[in-house]
Design a protein around this motif. Structure first.
Motif, PDB file in Angstrom:
ATOM      1  N   SER A 146       0.880  -1.507   0.425  1.00  0.00           N
ATOM      2  CA  SER A 146      -0.310   0.032  -0.071  1.00  0.00           C
ATOM      3  C   SER A 146       1.000   1.450  -0.344  1.00  0.00           C
ATOM      4  N   SER A 147       0.335   2.721  -0.318  1.00  0.00           N
ATOM      5  CA  SER A 147       1.258   3.617  -0.183  1.00  0.00           C
ATOM      6  C   SER A 147       0.525   4.791  -0.465  1.00  0.00           C
ATOM      7  N   PRO A 148       0.935   5.759   0.409  1.00  0.00           N
ATOM      8  CA  PRO A 148      -0.388   6.819   0.526  1.00  0.00           C
ATOM      9  C   PRO A 148      -0.042   7.690  -1.109  1.00  0.00           C
ATOM     10  N   ARG A 149      -0.907   7.363  -1.893  1.00  0.00           N
ATOM     11  CA  ARG A 149      -0.565   7.667  -3.434  1.00  0.00           C
ATOM     12  C   ARG A 149      -1.094   9.702  -2.943  1.00  0.00           C
ATOM     13  N   GLY A 150       0.145  10.375  -3.493  1.00  0.00           N
ATOM     14  CA  GLY A 150      -0.723  11.324  -3.754  1.00  0.00           C
ATOM     15  C   GLY A 150      -0.087  12.249  -5.056  1.00  0.00           C
ATOM     16  N   SER A 151      -1.136  12.907  -5.809  1.00  0.00           N
ATOM     17  CA  SER A 151      -1.238  13.017  -7.080  1.00  0.00           C
ATOM     18  C   SER A 151      -0.010  14.775  -7.716  1.00  0.00           C
ATOM     19  N   GLY A 152       1.148  13.516  -8.072  1.00  0.00           N
ATOM     20  CA  GLY A 152       2.352  14.722  -8.473  1.00  0.00           C
ATOM     21  C   GLY A 152       3.351  14.224  -7.877  1.00  0.00           C
ATOM     22  N   THR A 153       3.361  13.556  -6.435  1.00  0.00           N
ATOM     23  CA  THR A 153       4.060  13.244  -5.354  1.00  0.00           C
ATOM     24  C   THR A 153       4.561  12.499  -5.627  1.00  0.00           C
ATOM     25  N   HIS A 154       5.821  11.737  -4.785  1.00  0.00           N
ATOM     26  CA  HIS A 154       5.849  10.712  -5.170  1.00  0.00           C
ATOM     27  C   HIS A 154       5.673   9.482  -3.330  1.00  0.00           C
ATOM     28  N   TYR A 155       6.490   8.473  -2.936  1.00  0.00           N
ATOM     29  CA  TYR A 155       5.266   7.321  -2.246  1.00  0.00           C
ATOM     30  C   TYR A 155       6.348   5.796  -2.042  1.00  0.00           C
ATOM     31  N   GLU A 156       5.694   5.983  -1.135  1.00  0.00           N
ATOM     32  CA  GLU A 156       6.625   4.957  -0.225  1.00  0.00           C
ATOM     33  C   GLU A 156       5.844   3.768  -0.478  1.00  0.00           C
TER      34      GLU A 156
END
Lengths: 112, 115
Positions: free
Chosen positions: B93-103
């Motif tokens: 899972s990841s904390p998806r953000g628009s245009g941002t990275h996510y581990e």
């Protein structure tokens, strides 16, 4: 699509420094990740680079050159527990998604 | 503990059977994934899913289907299992953000063996 290349295996001595290289080709670069995976375990996040330069985090550092499609992970003061697979992953924003694609991983063996 | 969990950890089954692997995350993340890691340790994305869209890797056979009862769960259902499906399957899972990275945070993996 993406093409990610990294060495299959490397060996190093405890206490030494090792550099694991990763080259990639992508149409919409949106960041490069390094993950560590011990045998039989899940990958764990190490670093993220989206701008050129060096990111340092303790014994581990990661470098990125977007113009060259190149990154490396630098491990200092190697410990036996650093023996693991190191996965390079590239995030591609083409098509609107940001899903990273993983390379095949570099198996690092640290010996005394 | 906050984490990504999967069940079962090991799954041995015969060809032709249908099986499911469950995944749950209590990190409050928006996006969940399924990966397949083969015997050569190559980690390959199968699906990415959030409450808005499902992104499917076009190489994944349609015998594989993700099912998400809610934001915290993404189960993997596999029909008509084949020998080549034997692998370790990781949920993430990841904390998806628009245009941002996510581990990505990975679950412990499910080792599937098809006999």
């Amino acid at each position: 699509g993406q093409n990610i290349d990294q060495p299959t295996e490397m060996t190093a001595t405890e206490g030494a420094i090792v550099q694991i290289n990763c080259t990639y080709q992508t149409s919409g670069f949106n960041g490069l990740f390094w993950y560590q995976q011990h045998a039989g375990e899940a990958p764990t996040f190490l670093s993220y680079n989206v701008l050129d330069g060096l990111e340092e985090k303790g014994r581990f550092s990661s470098f990125l050159s977007r113009s060259k499609g190149y990154s490396y992970l630098l491990l200092k003061e190697l410990q036996m527990k650093d023996s693991a697979s190191y996965l390079c992953a590239v995030s591609d924003s083409s098509g609107g998604s940001y899903i990273p694609t993983f390379g095949r991983g570099t198996s690092l063996i640290v010996h005394p | 503990d906050t984490a990504v969990s999967q069940t079962p950890k090991y799954l041995v089954t015969q060809m032709g059977n249908d099986k499911s692997i469950k995944c749950e995350q209590n990190l409050g993340h928006d996006t969940m994934y399924w990966y397949k890691q083969d015997s050569k340790k190559f980690l390959k994305i199968m699906f990415s899913y959030n409450n808005k869209e499902l992104i499917i890797n076009e190489t994944v056979p349609n015998r594989f289907s993700p099912k998400s009862p809610d934001k915290a769960h993404l189960n993997l259902h596999i029909n008509s299992l084949e020998l080549g499906d034997s692998a370790v399957y990781f949920c993430a899972s990841s904390p998806r953000g628009s245009g941002t990275h996510y581990e990505q945070y990975f679950g412990p993996g499910t080792r599937l063996t098809v006999t």
